[in-house]
Design an enzyme around this catalytic site. Structure first.
Site, PDB file in Angstrom:
ATOM      1  N   ASP A  60      -1.187 -15.719  -1.786  1.00  0.00           N
ATOM      2  CA  ASP A  60      -1.160 -17.305  -2.170  1.00  0.00           C
ATOM      3  C   ASP A  60      -0.390 -17.712  -3.012  1.00  0.00           C
ATOM      4  O   ASP A  60      -0.071 -19.027  -3.291  1.00  0.00           O
ATOM      5  CB  ASP A  60      -2.805 -17.604  -2.778  1.00  0.00           C
ATOM      6  CG  ASP A  60      -3.015 -19.035  -2.754  1.00  0.00           C
ATOM      7  OD1 ASP A  60      -2.857 -19.460  -1.835  1.00  0.00           O
ATOM      8  OD2 ASP A  60      -3.296 -19.543  -3.943  1.00  0.00           O
TER       9      ASP A  60
ATOM     10  N   HIS B 131      -0.361 -21.563  -2.289  1.00  0.00           N
ATOM     11  CA  HIS B 131      -0.843 -21.681  -3.739  1.00  0.00           C
ATOM     12  C   HIS B 131      -2.205 -22.757  -3.516  1.00  0.00           C
ATOM     13  O   HIS B 131      -2.340 -23.445  -4.405  1.00  0.00           O
ATOM     14  CB  HIS B 131       0.160 -22.115  -4.884  1.00  0.00           C
ATOM     15  CG  HIS B 131      -0.132 -21.775  -6.019  1.00  0.00           C
ATOM     16  ND1 HIS B 131       0.703 -21.534  -7.005  1.00  0.00           N
ATOM     17  CD2 HIS B 131      -1.452 -21.882  -6.698  1.00  0.00           C
ATOM     18  CE1 HIS B 131       0.126 -21.249  -8.281  1.00  0.00           C
ATOM     19  NE2 HIS B 131      -1.124 -21.350  -8.144  1.00  0.00           N
TER      20      HIS B 131
ATOM     21  N   GLU C  96       8.226 -19.254  -5.599  1.00  0.00           N
ATOM     22  CA  GLU C  96       7.575 -20.242  -4.363  1.00  0.00           C
ATOM     23  C   GLU C  96       7.947 -21.621  -4.424  1.00  0.00           C
ATOM     24  O   GLU C  96       7.645 -22.464  -3.510  1.00  0.00           O
ATOM     25  CB  GLU C  96       5.749 -20.267  -4.664  1.00  0.00           C
ATOM     26  CG  GLU C  96       5.419 -20.720  -5.867  1.00  0.00           C
ATOM     27  CD  GLU C  96       4.050 -20.326  -6.215  1.00  0.00           C
ATOM     28  OE1 GLU C  96       3.425 -19.202  -5.888  1.00  0.00           O
ATOM     29  OE2 GLU C  96       3.344 -21.283  -6.678  1.00  0.00           O
TER      30      GLU C  96
END
Ligand code: COI
Length: 334
Positions: free
Chosen positions: A259, A297, A264
């Site tokens: 996640d 996320h 990211e």
């Protein structure tokens, strides 16, 4: 009295409206911009700031808030690793977080990622896309045959353990701080090495510190069982992506549920139309694999969590403005 909030999304606005209605003496301003040096001036005239973002809080942005006379920052999330404590201390800010907005949101997501990997759901999905309704070779594994290594037994890790036990999985856990309940159950192992040796699935539920950055690396992966699954719903920087890719290539790692990812912010929060168009080579490499599940996320992203994140962060900011010391002040002197 005024509180200004950054990064407010549409899904947060109903809870924000409720909070405003319950606090008619507080003026609330907000923007969908994150807190940057360019947007910081929007808080002019406010006594405190509420914010949420995964990108770094820069010194420049904090200096603008400081010049505006703002002393109180309340984040709507748990993790404060995108602040430099030195900046907060030098500029005399008090920071609060929301330590427990919904451990279940993240815990459920982690266990779902495990389940989807164990039952090879991405491969079945791809077969279904091709009109292939056959079984073979997508045979799965059951939770009750797995030993899951839970790294971190704070609020989230403990709910992960509860859920896994409901599925009949065996759990081993590691944490420097021992929770009495987990201790009573005899789940703790003495070292990460021992957990790595025993676990079929490893799931991370620890905050990010300088000391645990890339704790999942070539060396730790070498200590793990062949065919291990790795789940990360904590912080991307805990896992060295190069080592993860190597482990997946060699088959040492059977799959990963991610996640969060190192770097990211180069990918998450935007639309790339297809996996091929993902601009970050390492994330694209991972995203193209059927034994890797990536979510943006979003483990935290439930109605319950959003409501609690808004309510607690605004309550805390107001408490600071009114001279109180809420329990969730972050200790920036560590
Ligand atoms: C956190 O609460 O720290 C999260 O990771 C959620 C995210 C919205 C920043």
């Amino acid at each position: 009295m005024k509180i200004f909030a950054y990064g407010i999304r549409e899904d947060e606005q109903p809870s924000l409206k409720k909070w405003e209605t319950a606090h008619p003496d507080v003026e609330v301003g907000f923007t969908d911009y994150t807190l940057t040096a360019d947007s910081a001036h929007l808080a002019e005239g406010s006594n405190g700031v509420v914010t949420l973002q995964t990108s770094p809080y820069t010194r420049d942005a904090l200096e603008v808030l400081h010049q505006l006379g703002i002393k109180y920052i309340s984040i709507r999330n748990v993790g404060f690793d995108n602040f430099k404590f030195q900046d907060l201390n030098e500029l005399d800010f008090t920071l609060t977080n929301v330590p427990v907005y919904s451990p279940n949101a993240i815990a459920e997501h982690a266990v779902i990622l495990m389940g989807r990997l164990l039952r090879r759901v991405p491969e079945f999905d791809q077969k279904m896309d091709n009109g292939d309704f056959t079984w073979s070779p997508t045979i799965g594994k059951e939770y009750r045959e797995q030993t899951v290594g839970v790294v971190g037994t704070g609020h989230i890790g403990r709910v992960v353990i509860q859920i896994l036990q409901g599925f009949g999985a065996k759990v081993v856990a590691y944490d420097v701080f021992h929770n009495p309940d987990i201790e009573k159950q005899g789940l703790y192992v003495d070292s990460l090495e021992e957990l790595y040796k025993k676990a079929d699935i490893i799931t991370l539920h620890v905050p990010l510190f300088d000391s645990n950055k890339h704790m999942i690396n070539d060396d730790s992966i070498a200590q793990m069982k062949d065919g291990v699954y790795i789940i990360n719903c904590a912080r991307g920087e805990l896992v060295d992506t190069d080592a993860l890719i190597k482990g997946l290539d060699s088959g040492k790692i059977a799959g990963a549920g991610l996640d969060v990812l190192d770097d990211e912010n180069s990918v998450f929060g935007k639309v790339w139309s297809s996996r091929e168009n993902i601009p970050n080579e390492k994330i694209r490499n991972l995203a193209k694999r059927l034994n890797v599940i990536i979510t943006p996320h979003s483990a935290f992203y439930t109605e319950t969590a959003i409501h609690n994140m808004i309510t607690t962060s605004f309550d805390s900011n107001l408490a600071l403005i009114e001279g109180e010391k809420p329990q969730n002040i972050v200790d920036t002197n560590k």
